[in-house]
Design an enzyme around this catalytic site. Structure first.
Site, mmCIF file in Angstrom:
data_model
loop_
_atom_site.group_PDB
_atom_site.id
_atom_site.type_symbol
_atom_site.label_atom_id
_atom_site.label_comp_id
_atom_site.label_asym_id
_atom_site.label_seq_id
_atom_site.Cartn_x
_atom_site.Cartn_y
_atom_site.Cartn_z
ATOM 1 N N SER A 253 0.329 -1.254 -0.006
ATOM 2 C CA SER A 253 -0.094 -0.308 0.130
ATOM 3 C C SER A 253 0.747 1.070 -0.113
ATOM 4 C CB SER A 253 -0.537 0.082 1.602
ATOM 5 O OG SER A 253 -2.170 -0.700 1.149
ATOM 6 N N LYS B 289 0.694 3.303 -2.788
ATOM 7 C CA LYS B 289 -0.796 4.287 -3.075
ATOM 8 C C LYS B 289 -0.618 5.943 -3.276
ATOM 9 C CE LYS B 289 -4.000 0.568 -0.939
ATOM 10 N NZ LYS B 289 -4.707 0.026 0.033
ATOM 11 N N TYR C 213 -3.271 -3.514 -9.901
ATOM 12 C CA TYR C 213 -3.578 -2.589 -9.000
ATOM 13 C C TYR C 213 -2.342 -3.459 -8.138
ATOM 14 C CZ TYR C 213 -4.345 -2.327 -3.743
ATOM 15 O OH TYR C 213 -4.224 -2.482 -2.849
ATOM 16 N N TYR D 112 -4.145 3.002 7.965
ATOM 17 C CA TYR D 112 -5.143 2.395 8.246
ATOM 18 C C TYR D 112 -6.303 2.758 9.755
ATOM 19 C CZ TYR D 112 -2.452 -1.067 5.652
ATOM 20 O OH TYR D 112 -1.912 -1.117 4.756
ATOM 21 N N VAL E 188 1.024 -3.476 3.777
ATOM 22 C CA VAL E 188 0.829 -5.028 4.347
ATOM 23 C C VAL E 188 2.370 -5.790 4.869
ATOM 24 C CG1 VAL E 188 -1.004 -5.144 4.204
ATOM 25 C CG2 VAL E 188 -0.478 -5.841 2.805
HETATM 26 N N1 GLU Z 1 -2.298 -5.725 -2.082
HETATM 27 C C1 GLU Z 1 -2.330 -5.330 -1.278
HETATM 28 C C2 GLU Z 1 -3.707 -5.944 -1.100
HETATM 29 O O1 GLU Z 1 -4.807 -5.092 -1.750
HETATM 30 C C3 GLU Z 1 -2.399 -4.215 -0.509
HETATM 31 C C4 GLU Z 1 -2.526 -3.860 1.378
HETATM 32 C C5 GLU Z 1 -2.172 -3.353 2.414
HETATM 33 O O2 GLU Z 1 -0.951 -2.818 1.966
HETATM 34 O O3 GLU Z 1 -2.609 -2.653 2.767
HETATM 35 O O4 GLU Z 1 -4.323 -6.503 0.137
#
Ligand code: GLU
Length: 469
Positions: A64, A67, A191, A243, A261
């Site tokens: 993430s 992002k 993604y 989060y 994550v």
């Molecule tokens: N590729 C992970 C997902 O979409 C990223 C989640 C994350 O790092 O928060 O679940």
């Protein structure tokens, strides 16, 4: 002389090591098998110095943390207004992978949750681009930010794709709501590829420092994104980056951040630096346990909280060398020099770090020129190092401690003389317990005249002093 900053980062890391709770993300099997002993920390300044400790060359998938950077790309490719039509900027309070849309607009709440990140991903290049075009653009942009070529980790990609039902569900929800126009499976696969790009903490610290530097890369000087994009991205990181712990994070650590994550966290402090930490065990809310501990400590020790901004001012460092013709002490053929450093303004970590580099640079220069004159084993003789705090408005705690430590290290090698009319340095008069061999207590004076007299008295005679101490 060695900078004290890597030593400090090593201590931060060691302090976080005993935090053994949590577990790696279990829903992607490659991540579930991560070596949980791995830990690393890196800090990159907005003018391009990188400091790190621990497993700083170990790679992990960006997840993430991609992002915010892809959000910046979407803004660049489509303009902020078009992006805002498809993705909101409100914290959701929901789990990152929740199938949810904003009531009324049908937009995903923000670009840091999966729904928003996929809608953002689908805007990169153009809405009719192919998945390959988008992913190529993203890999290329992240590589430019990191300053080296990055790659998709195919094993992580395959592992995540194998069990991507929830993310596929989000993709179809976005398509049904009119928030993406491409094939939803393509958006999800693209993604997931974006999340599978491998990085290390030094890459991430540099990427975060670019955001903190208003979009200009600290090393290449290239403008990677417009200042307004960097500001937009940092704003969303501030409210949504950690989060469901985003509120607590900003209150305690106070640095715009994004977590992933695989156990990475970046923080970006406008005008100062980027930081990155990594360790795979996650807490209940999905943030790296040791990573959070390291960031809390860094913020506390180094005065990083962005709401503590009362004296940010422009700090600046000037340094120059006054050449000495001779004097009573002349132990070898090398010239005796007085090296002068002047610190101006309201100084925080960034200014003190610059002073540290100026000290190291000047001392190295003198050593090199001395060796030129007198051969490899010549001991350079600096007659005195003079610090002038006449124009220093204030020092925050970390700046003061870093300068004290630089002075302690210098005082084992030479005479340290300080002009400090207002007492801003607060140099302890007791000798430090770990003073090291040859330590001479620095001399502090209120005026230039007193300092010059003292320097003359110890046999340093200034023949050229263009700095006007
Ligand atoms: N590729 C992970 C997902 O979409 C990223 C989640 C994350 O790092 O928060 O679940």
């Amino acid at each position: 002389m060695k900078s004290p900053i890597p030593d400090y980062l090593q201590r931060v890391l060691e302090k976080a090591r005993p935090f053994n709770t949590g577990a790696p993300a279990s829903y992607i099997d490659v991540l579930a098998k991560a070596d949980t002993s791995r830990s690393a920390v890196a800090v990159a300044t907005v003018d391009g110095s990188v400091y790190s400790a621990g497993d700083d060359d170990v790679e992990f998938s960006i997840q993430s943390i991609s992002k915010p950077f892809v959000y910046a790309l979407a803004i660049q490719d489509q303009g902020v207004d078009r992006v805002l039509e498809k993705v909101g900027v409100e914290p959701s309070g929901d789990a990152f992978n929740r199938l949810s849309l904003e009531a009324g607009t049908n937009r995903p709440m923000n670009p840091m949750i999966n729904a928003g990140a996929m809608a953002t991903h689908a805007l990169v290049v153009s809405s009719d681009a192919t998945m390959e075009q988008r992913v190529d653009r993203i890999v290329e942009a992240l590589s430019r930010l990191a300053g080296r070529q990055l790659y998709v980790d195919e094993e992580v990609y395959a592992a995540e794709l194998k069990d991507a039902n929830r993310n596929m569900g989000i993709g179809y929800m976005l398509k049904a709501a009119g928030m993406i126009s491409c094939d939803p499976q393509e958006a999800v696969r693209g993604y997931i590829r974006q999340c599978s790009i491998n990085v290390n903490v030094r890459d991430l610290a540099m990427m975060a420092a670019t955001l903190g530097n208003g979009g200009v890369h600290p090393v290449s000087g290239e403008r990677i994104m417009p200042q307004e994009s960097a500001r937009q991205v940092l704003s969303v990181m501030t409210t949504c980056g950690m989060y469901n712990a985003s509120g607590e994070w900003i209150a305690t650590v106070g640095v715009p951040a994004k977590s992933g994550v695989s156990g990475g966290i970046i923080g970006s402090l406008p005008g100062q630096l980027g930081l990155a930490v990594f360790s795979p065990n996650l807490d209940q809310r999905g943030n790296s346990v040791r990573g959070v501990a390291m960031c809390k400590q860094l913020s506390r020790d180094m005065g990083f909280h962005m709401m503590d901004m009362s004296q940010i001012g422009g700090a600046s460092v000037r340094s120059w060398t006054a050449t000495i013709a001779g004097g009573s002490k002349q132990p070898n053929a090398c010239q005796q020099d007085v090296v002068i450093f002047e610190l101006r303004g309201a100084v925080r970590f960034a200014g003190a770090e610059r002073l540290t580099r100026a000290i190291i640079g000047e001392m190295d220069k003198i050593r090199a020129s001395c060796e030129d004159i007198a051969g490899m084993h010549a001991k350079p003789h600096v007659c005195a190092v003079l610090f002038s705090f006449r124009n220093t408005y204030s020092l925050n705690d970390v700046a003061r401690r870093l300068i004290h430590e630089n002075i302690r290290r210098l005082a084992s090698a030479t005479n340290v003389v300080i002009i400090d009319p207002t007492g801003v340095l607060k140099l302890p008069m007791d000798q430090p317990p770990d003073k090291g061999p040859g330590y001479q207590q620095p001399r502090v004076f209120k005026t230039q005249a007193e300092a010059k007299d003292y320097i003359g008295g110890i046999g340093c005679r200034v023949v050229s002093d263009d700095g006007g101490i």
